[in-house]
Design a protein around this motif. Structure first.
Motif, short mmCIF file in Angstrom:
data_model
loop_
_atom_site.label_atom_id
_atom_site.label_comp_id
_atom_site.label_asym_id
_atom_site.label_seq_id
_atom_site.Cartn_x
_atom_site.Cartn_y
_atom_site.Cartn_z
N VAL A 133 0.83 -1.20 0.00
CA VAL A 133 0.00 0.00 0.00
C VAL A 133 0.87 1.26 0.00
CG1 VAL A 133 -1.73 1.29 1.29
CG2 VAL A 133 -1.92 -1.18 1.10
N GLY A 134 1.95 1.23 0.77
CA GLY A 134 2.84 2.38 0.78
C GLY A 134 3.45 2.66 -0.59
N VAL A 135 3.91 1.61 -1.25
CA VAL A 135 4.47 1.77 -2.59
C VAL A 135 3.40 2.22 -3.58
CG1 VAL A 135 5.62 0.58 -4.50
CG2 VAL A 135 6.31 0.12 -2.15
N ALA A 136 2.18 1.69 -3.44
CA ALA A 136 1.09 2.09 -4.32
C ALA A 136 0.75 3.57 -4.15
CB ALA A 136 -0.14 1.22 -4.06
N LEU A 137 0.77 4.04 -2.90
CA LEU A 137 0.51 5.47 -2.66
C LEU A 137 1.59 6.33 -3.30
CD1 LEU A 137 -0.66 5.32 1.06
CD2 LEU A 137 -2.03 6.07 -0.89
N LEU A 138 2.86 5.93 -3.16
CA LEU A 138 3.95 6.67 -3.79
C LEU A 138 3.80 6.66 -5.31
CD1 LEU A 138 6.66 8.14 -3.71
CD2 LEU A 138 7.79 5.92 -3.62
#
Length: 270
Positions: A133-138
């Motif tokens: 999720v963190g990578v997707a947000l970035l």
């Protein structure tokens, strides 16, 4: 290096270059594209902080659903977002996979004398989802906001100038490093006939890695001299200009703030 290792290097390099080169969706008429870059940067950063704070798989999945909803509203194809965000969480899952055995808890599976625990599997799943999720947000932020606008937003938010320089230079010159690596692999493949074995592939990889490090250091020195010759000691002055903050911008900030608060409350609630 024409074997499996060579093809892997080419694939990973191409994927990394594509990750940093994807700004064509930033001109689409989507929700995040219409937001002020400062608002998008603060909101996405807050959501990423909320993902880091959570220790419950259900909350992490809620953040994933929120990310998917923002992507849908911003005209970002979910398949493309997943393709850009899948590599890092998969690698992270491999790194923490031993925790499925090391963490104590109720036995889930026993195989060849190895016990997989429920607590270990839950930890691996939670860690993987959080990273994904963190990578997707970035990726969503990069896809929906031009990089020059992000640099301008960092400057307007009074982020320290050295940090802005590091971000800007790293982003811009990663293209050069990836191109350099691809040229080295292409040059080696053009001088190789037939399929090489794994031992030869690792030998060639060591040679290419050494050459790549030397060329990278040389390129960095030349880039530094070029920046100083062009007034690189001055703070960056990007061309981007902030838009007018509207109701939707405040709503996005409020949503991100609520998500962080709720995530923190759930984390520290017994």
């Amino acid at each position: 290096m024409s074997g499996v290792l060579g093809r892997s290097v080419e694939t990973i390099t191409g994927a990394l270059r594509a990750l940093f080169a994807a700004e064509q969706l930033a001109t689409a008429d989507g929700f995040l594209q219409r937001r002020d870059p400062r608002v998008s940067l603060c909101a996405i950063t807050a959501l990423a902080l909320g993902v880091v704070l959570t220790r419950t798989l259900g909350v992490a999945l809620c953040f994933a659903a929120l990310t998917a909803g923002l992507a849908r509203l911003s005209a970002v194809p979910l398949r493309r977002l997943l393709a850009r965000s899948a590599v890092v969480p998969l690698v992270s899952a491999l790194v923490v996979l031993p925790q499925a055995i090391l963490l104590p808890g109720d036995a889930l599976v026993r195989l060849f004398g190895v016990t997989v625990t429920e607590a270990g599997v839950a930890y691996v799943l939670l860690f993987t989802v959080r990273v994904g999720v963190g990578v997707a947000l970035l990726s969503l932020l990069v896809l929906t906001t031009p990089f020059s606008a992000l640099v301008a937003a960092l400057r307007e938010l009074r982020v320290p100038v050295p940090l802005v320089w590091v971000v800007a230079v790293t982003y811009r010159y990663l293209f050069l490093f990836f191109d350099e690596l691809q040229r080295l692999v292409l040059a080696r493949n053009s001088r190789t006939t037939g399929e090489t074995g794994l031992r030869d592939g690792w030998r060639d990889a060591r040679r290419i890695a050494g050459t790549f490090v030397l060329r990278t250091l040389d390129r960095g020195e030349r880039v530094g001299r070029g920046m100083r010759a062009r007034g690189g000691s001055r703070p960056p002055s990007p061309y981007g200009r902030s838009r007018r903050v509207g109701v939707a911008d405040y709503a996005l900030l409020a949503l991100a703030a609520v998500a962080v608060v709720v995530s923190g409350v759930i984390r520290w609630t017994p």
